[in-house]
Design a protein around this motif. Sequence first.
Motif, PDB file in Angstrom:
ATOM      1  N   LEU A 146     -31.701 -15.191  -7.110  1.00  3.49           N
ATOM      2  CA  LEU A 146     -32.814 -16.147  -7.059  1.00  3.49           C
ATOM      3  C   LEU A 146     -34.169 -15.511  -6.798  1.00  3.49           C
ATOM      4  N   VAL A 147     -34.188 -14.182  -6.651  1.00  4.93           N
ATOM      5  CA  VAL A 147     -35.439 -13.520  -6.296  1.00  4.93           C
ATOM      6  C   VAL A 147     -36.628 -13.912  -7.195  1.00  4.93           C
ATOM      7  N   PRO A 148     -36.476 -13.870  -8.536  1.00  5.41           N
ATOM      8  CA  PRO A 148     -37.653 -14.226  -9.360  1.00  5.41           C
ATOM      9  C   PRO A 148     -38.164 -15.638  -9.069  1.00  5.41           C
ATOM     10  N   TYR A 149     -37.249 -16.554  -8.746  1.00  7.52           N
ATOM     11  CA  TYR A 149     -37.629 -17.953  -8.510  1.00  7.52           C
ATOM     12  C   TYR A 149     -38.267 -18.119  -7.142  1.00  7.52           C
ATOM     13  N   LEU A 150     -37.796 -17.318  -6.180  1.00  6.69           N
ATOM     14  CA  LEU A 150     -38.420 -17.370  -4.861  1.00  6.69           C
ATOM     15  C   LEU A 150     -39.820 -16.769  -4.928  1.00  6.69           C
ATOM     16  N   MET A 151     -40.032 -15.872  -5.901  1.00  4.93           N
ATOM     17  CA  MET A 151     -41.351 -15.265  -6.076  1.00  4.93           C
ATOM     18  C   MET A 151     -42.272 -16.184  -6.890  1.00  4.93           C
ATOM     19  N   GLY A 152     -41.747 -17.311  -7.401  1.00  7.49           N
ATOM     20  CA  GLY A 152     -42.639 -18.266  -8.046  1.00  7.49           C
ATOM     21  C   GLY A 152     -42.297 -18.703  -9.462  1.00  7.49           C
ATOM     22  N   GLU A 153     -41.336 -18.014 -10.110  1.00  4.49           N
ATOM     23  CA  GLU A 153     -40.973 -18.465 -11.461  1.00  4.49           C
ATOM     24  C   GLU A 153     -40.248 -19.807 -11.365  1.00  4.49           C
ATOM     25  N   PRO A 154     -40.483 -20.738 -12.321  1.00  2.97           N
ATOM     26  CA  PRO A 154     -39.751 -22.015 -12.254  1.00  2.97           C
ATOM     27  C   PRO A 154     -38.274 -21.811 -12.609  1.00  2.97           C
ATOM     28  N   HIS A 155     -37.385 -22.445 -11.851  1.00  2.65           N
ATOM     29  CA  HIS A 155     -35.956 -22.363 -12.155  1.00  2.65           C
ATOM     30  C   HIS A 155     -35.588 -23.481 -13.125  1.00  2.65           C
ATOM     31  N   PRO A 156     -34.755 -23.170 -14.131  1.00  8.02           N
ATOM     32  CA  PRO A 156     -34.395 -24.192 -15.134  1.00  8.02           C
ATOM     33  C   PRO A 156     -33.784 -25.453 -14.536  1.00  8.02           C
ATOM     34  N   LEU A 157     -33.130 -25.333 -13.382  1.00  3.37           N
ATOM     35  CA  LEU A 157     -32.476 -26.529 -12.828  1.00  3.37           C
ATOM     36  C   LEU A 157     -33.284 -27.208 -11.735  1.00  3.37           C
ATOM     37  N   GLY A 158     -34.499 -26.763 -11.535  1.00  7.33           N
ATOM     38  CA  GLY A 158     -35.353 -27.469 -10.592  1.00  7.33           C
ATOM     39  C   GLY A 158     -35.575 -26.743  -9.284  1.00  7.33           C
ATOM     40  N   LYS A 159     -36.028 -27.509  -8.268  1.00  8.38           N
ATOM     41  CA  LYS A 159     -36.481 -26.901  -7.026  1.00  8.38           C
ATOM     42  C   LYS A 159     -35.446 -26.935  -5.899  1.00  8.38           C
ATOM     43  N   ARG A 160     -34.337 -27.655  -6.125  1.00  6.71           N
ATOM     44  CA  ARG A 160     -33.304 -27.726  -5.082  1.00  6.71           C
ATOM     45  C   ARG A 160     -31.990 -27.235  -5.654  1.00  6.71           C
TER      46      ARG A 160
ATOM     47  N   MET B   5     -20.473 -16.885   0.505  1.00  3.37           N
ATOM     48  CA  MET B   5     -21.639 -17.422   1.183  1.00  3.37           C
ATOM     49  C   MET B   5     -22.029 -18.753   0.575  1.00  3.37           C
ATOM     50  N   LEU B   6     -22.028 -19.788   1.413  1.00  3.83           N
ATOM     51  CA  LEU B   6     -22.521 -21.078   0.950  1.00  3.83           C
ATOM     52  C   LEU B   6     -24.039 -21.052   1.077  1.00  3.83           C
ATOM     53  N   GLY B   7     -24.732 -21.514   0.055  1.00  5.26           N
ATOM     54  CA  GLY B   7     -26.188 -21.424   0.098  1.00  5.26           C
ATOM     55  C   GLY B   7     -26.885 -22.663  -0.427  1.00  5.26           C
ATOM     56  N   ASN B   8     -28.060 -22.948   0.127  1.00  5.08           N
ATOM     57  CA  ASN B   8     -28.936 -23.953  -0.486  1.00  5.08           C
ATOM     58  C   ASN B   8     -30.368 -23.467  -0.423  1.00  5.08           C
ATOM     59  N   TRP B   9     -31.142 -23.861  -1.436  1.00  9.05           N
ATOM     60  CA  TRP B   9     -32.516 -23.366  -1.561  1.00  9.05           C
ATOM     61  C   TRP B   9     -33.494 -24.487  -1.848  1.00  9.05           C
ATOM     62  N   SER B  10     -34.671 -24.311  -1.288  1.00  8.57           N
ATOM     63  CA  SER B  10     -35.817 -25.111  -1.688  1.00  8.57           C
ATOM     64  C   SER B  10     -36.807 -24.130  -2.288  1.00  8.57           C
TER      65      SER B  10
END
Length: 595
Positions: free
Chosen positions: A45-59, A91-96
Amino acid sequence: MKASEVREKYLKFFESKGHKRISPSPVIPENDPTTLFTSSGMQQLVPYLMGEPHPLGKRLTDSQPLFRAHGANSDDVEEVGDNRHLTFFEMLGNWSLGDYFKKEQLSWLFEFLTSKDEGLGLDPSKLYISVFEGNEFIGKDDESIEIWKSIFSKAGIKAEEGERIFTYPAKKNWWSRSGTPDEMPVGEIGGPDSEVFLDFGEDLRLHEKSSWKKEKCHPNCDCGRFMEIGNSVFMQYKKVDDGKLEELPNKNVDFGGGLERLTAAANSDPDVFKIDIFWPTIEKVQEVTGKSYEGNEKPMRIIADHMRAANFLASEGIIPSNKLQGYVLRRLIRRAALKMRNLKSDFSADDFAGISKEKSVLEEVERFKKTIEGGLKEASKIEEINGKKAFDLYQTYGFPLELTIEIFSEKGQEIDREEFKKEFEKHKEKSRTASAGMFKGGLADHSVETTKLHTATHLLHKSLRKVLGEHVSQKGSNITVERLRFDFSHDKKMTDGEIKKVEDMMNEQIGKALPVSFEIMTLDEARKSGALAFFGEKYGDKVKVYTIGDPDGDWFSKEVCGGPHVENTSELGHVRIIKEEAAGAGIRRIYAKLA
Ligand SMILES: [Zn+2]
Ligand SMILES: [Zn+2]
């Protein structure tokens, strides 16, 4: 509760909070030469945490199998043996991604941990919290403290600092890819984190029985009374020029909690080896050794952890060897075999037959048995052992130090561990330079050089198709900081003329200074746009398509790919094909370098 139930509950819970499930990335990274194993849930997820939009959204949410063989400060393999450390785990994970922040994250996490219906039903009075205490760069994380206080107070629990909420320095409660705030380079993002611990209770007297008994017990105490069951990282800051940290406009949350630990917590047992993932193996070991787990926890835990990891690696096609992942696999199997030897003074593949179905694992056990026999013969010729000789035994016969110590202590001889360690360090230094950066682990290190070579790989792929024909398709790719390697379908040796043509075509594109960009689309749209799709990174039915050239006009290459890439082909300089050879039936292999 079974581990599979905990996993499903967690994913369902975060789906109910608007998260999309993403598929985990492979444990053995493809196309990433800088890491042996995926070792953190956020790696992909590094590119998305750096600001690229993720195809499946923000959560987003997922369950990511991870492998940790080399820790930053310690050897993860050596750490196994207590009630919680593992080499291979989930590892269970969740991201905003610039969406919700501390308040939602901490409240939802608490709800998941304590809810009897939708969560694990943990007793809230047994939960303890750690928070960042602040330093010269950034103040104490009061925001998280206030949120935790209000969460606990709603559950009827008074949560005071120093009693339920504990503050720790950056070393414990700060996250960035490069460490504490002062270690962060300009442009790096990071922030405080907050861990949740489960208290297994004073009654077990774990602290009193531990080597820390003279100190006061606290959540980060290593006695085993408290177990960390989840960490919420708040990516809140960016390091700026004058050494300061600046608030990010889009703040991220990155949560990770170990499935095995959460399952142990749900079962109110501080021993992760009692959960359904490990217990059947422990039962087998008890059976073949005739010994009980109680009193033999350490060796049995090591066998259970290492064999689970070994079975996984073998099932992924890794073969025990002296290199890279194969070396880690060999080491795990041999350590497990040695523990078996400690338990029943001998071992054979039969002892492991009920624990592993992998032929290569069982064969390695037998091979090691022979090594040990050979080493024992050699060791019996040594009259006076020392660190250097012990290292030679290790180096030549793969004879582990603990075994050498054991044999010579029977003869009343001691080994200077320091001397052995010195020899070992010398050797390690040599192999470290040989595999520069290979064991760094942690986040995918998308170094400048490997990123350039990745873009060059796309140029090569397309050039080959233009020169040799459309039958050419990618069969494999491997990039180190020095060169790229590319396997493709083609049934005869390339002529010198063809090689020159391909090389010239790539350099022509570099000379044109073409922009490199990406778009997100469905796989169908990608194919229609003319994109090559082989090893695509998929998110549901959406894919990322990288274009070299103008995506809507004159482009040279379009390919489904996860990235990352350079922004412009001019960054590549000059490319040179250094070798073309066979790599199997109907498959050719090219090595190329940048200069
Ligand atoms: Zn303690
Ligand atoms: Zn690619």
